[in-house]
Design an enzyme around this catalytic site. Structure first.
Site, PDB file in Angstrom:
ATOM      1  N   GLU A 249       0.881  -1.176   0.000  1.00 15.87           N
ATOM      2  CA  GLU A 249       0.000   0.000   0.000  1.00 15.87           C
ATOM      3  C   GLU A 249       0.909   1.213   0.000  1.00 15.87           C
ATOM      4  OE1 GLU A 249      -1.642   3.196   0.924  1.00 15.87           O
ATOM      5  OE2 GLU A 249      -1.993   2.367   2.925  1.00 15.87           O
ATOM      6  N   CYS A 283      -2.573   8.956   3.035  1.00 13.75           N
ATOM      7  CA  CYS A 283      -2.263   8.439   1.699  1.00 13.75           C
ATOM      8  C   CYS A 283      -3.403   8.659   0.713  1.00 13.75           C
ATOM      9  CB  CYS A 283      -1.895   6.966   1.771  1.00 13.75           C
ATOM     10  SG  CYS A 283      -3.162   5.907   2.488  1.00 13.75           S
TER      11      CYS A 283
END
Length: 477
Positions: A249, A283
């Site tokens: 990720e 993010c």
């Protein structure tokens, strides 16, 4: 209030064998609040040995028993949410309300994966002959090494720990050395729930040394990493040389398209809340704003007004809605993004500067007239700076949205069902949210494409990354 930080290996809290420590700073003051121990190679080997032993115990633990223990750990985490929130705010800087929300979401994530532990179903495949039985079963992949960042001390670690434990794997987690207390609280919740020794281990240390040792170790079967694209590619390459499964990720640079028919007032309010959450250090934070030229000025005016009225300060103050940046590196990076944009012709509509000389505070910042070659239009900013540019056509906006190699999250605002369907299909992104920001819930997919990574850390797909699929075909003679 800040706890003593230790590693957790084979069911024991411990220091590093050489006694090395690094300071932990409060980003609101820049002052040390504790120390984090650093592992030596002998400590890392002890963690691997513990995980190998713990895996043999945990893989044989029935799924229903794993479910019950994980549910107990979730309740432990909820019961200590207030204390844990103060620890996270002290080490990471986010407001107490956000820190508490992160802790409670962590408990929800454990609950979700606890349920998934009971649903790792296989298949019975119809055979071509009457004397043959074909079944497909799911088995835990083995000991896992997980690496998590500083922006969400619980949220990033809990996804990896919960997925691994639900699948029947053991795990070694290395949180960020700058924010260890949140993960300490998470590990403690599992330990107090009765998790067998060696199933969950936590180490700290020099990141390159820890990652190289664990990823290369023959007893580690799976790697999970959350962090920058550059580091993720290095770790994935290392894992690839050992043919190890990975979940990555990585970074993002989420485009936002506000169409001509959008509710500008509502869009500005929702986007400001999403953008300045955790001081933009998220993010999936919206980072490149494109607004239709007919709505551009109205949106800029409203969004800038909201940004100007955000109360920035120590996250421990209950009235504060945006805390400091997490470390001096982010402060320097954000200053660099703004300076570069201005040098290239951008206009600072509001903000643009550091706040004070104590701690790592930066003003919520809005930039207009930002050229495409500015760094902030090409590199993930990871901070409270928003470039807003106008567009005139659907195709123009889509081209800009998909221009970069990132593909984690993307957002759009429109009141047209047709436009919503078209943009949902056009975005090159692992996650798309339209007219809201409903990402990162336990039950839905969470992951990116292109340079933003591979695999999922949410929903029913997440546990699959921790399972091997085995075919057993048997004939009766």
């Amino acid at each position: 209030m800040y706890p003593k930080i230790q590693m957790y290996i084979d069911g024991q809290w411990c220091a590093g064998s050489a006694g090395r420590v690094e300071p932990i700073l409060n980003p609101a003051t820049g002052q040390p609040i504790g120390d984090v121990p650093c592992a030596e190679i002998v400590d890392l080997q002890a963690a691997v040995d513990a995980a190998k032993k713990g895996f043999q115990t945990w893989r044989r633990t029935p799924a229903y028993a794993r479910y019950k223990l994980m549910r107990a750990a979730a309740e432990n985490l909820r019961n200590n949410a207030d204390q844990t929130a103060h620890w996270i705010t002290a080490e990471q800087g986010k407001p107490l309300a956000e820190a508490r929300m992160e802790t409670l979401l962590g408990a929800d994530l454990i609950d979700w994966f606890a349920e998934e532990a009971r649903r790792t179903y296989g298949q019975v495949v119809p055979a071509r002959a009457g004397n043959i039985r074909q079944i497909v079963v799911k088995e835990p992949v083995g000991p896992v090494a997980a690496f998590t960042p500083w922006n969400f001390p619980i949220n990033q670690a809990v996804r990896k720990i919960s997925s691994a434990l639900a699948a029947g794997c053991s795990i070694i987690v290395k949180p960020a050395e700058e924010t260890p207390a949140g993960c300490r609280a998470l590990v403690q919740a599992f330990a107090e729930a009765g998790l067998p020794d060696g199933v969950l281990n936590m180490v700290f240390g020099t990141p390159s040394q820890v990652s190289e040792f664990l990823i290369s170790h023959p007893d580690i079967a799976k790697i999970s990493f959350t962090g920058s694209t550059a580091v993720g590619k290095q770790l994935a390459a290392l894992a690839g040389t050992h043919m190890k499964r990975t979940t990555m990720e990585l970074g993002g640079h989420a485009p936002v398209i506000v169409f001509e028919d959008a509710n500008v007032e509502k869009a500005a309010e929702l986007l400001a809340a999403a953008k300045f959450r955790n001081a933009g250090q998220v993010c999936v934070s919206p980072t490149r704003f494109m607004v239709h030229e007919s709505q551009y000025q109205a949106f800029v005016d409203r969004f800038s007004d909201i940004a100007q009225n955000i109360k920035v300060g120590n996250g421990a103050d209950p009235d504060v809605t945006m805390g400091p940046l997490a470390n001096p590196r982010r402060l320097e990076a954000i200053e660099g993004f703004v300076q570069d944009a201005v040098t290239r012709g951008a206009t600072v509509r509001t903000g643009g500067s550091r706040i004070g000389n104590e701690g790592f505070f930066f003003q919520p910042t809005v930039l207009t007239d930002v050229p495409k070659d500015a760094r902030i239009m090409n590199e993930e900013p990871f901070g409270p700076v928003v470039p807003i540019t106008p567009f005139s056509s659907f195709d123009e906006a889509v081209a800009e949205a998909n221009r970069l190699p990132y593909g984690l999250a993307a957002y759009a605002y429109t009141r047209s069902a047709q436009t919503a369907a078209d943009i949902g299909a056009a975005f090159e992104s692992g996650m798309v949210a339209i007219n809201h920001h409903g990402l990162a819930l336990p039950e839905i997919h969470f992951g990116g494409i292109k340079d933003s990574g591979s695999g999922s850390e949410g929903g029913s797909d997440a546990i699959e990354g921790y399972l091997n699929t085995k075919l057993i075909t048997q004939a009766s003679l």
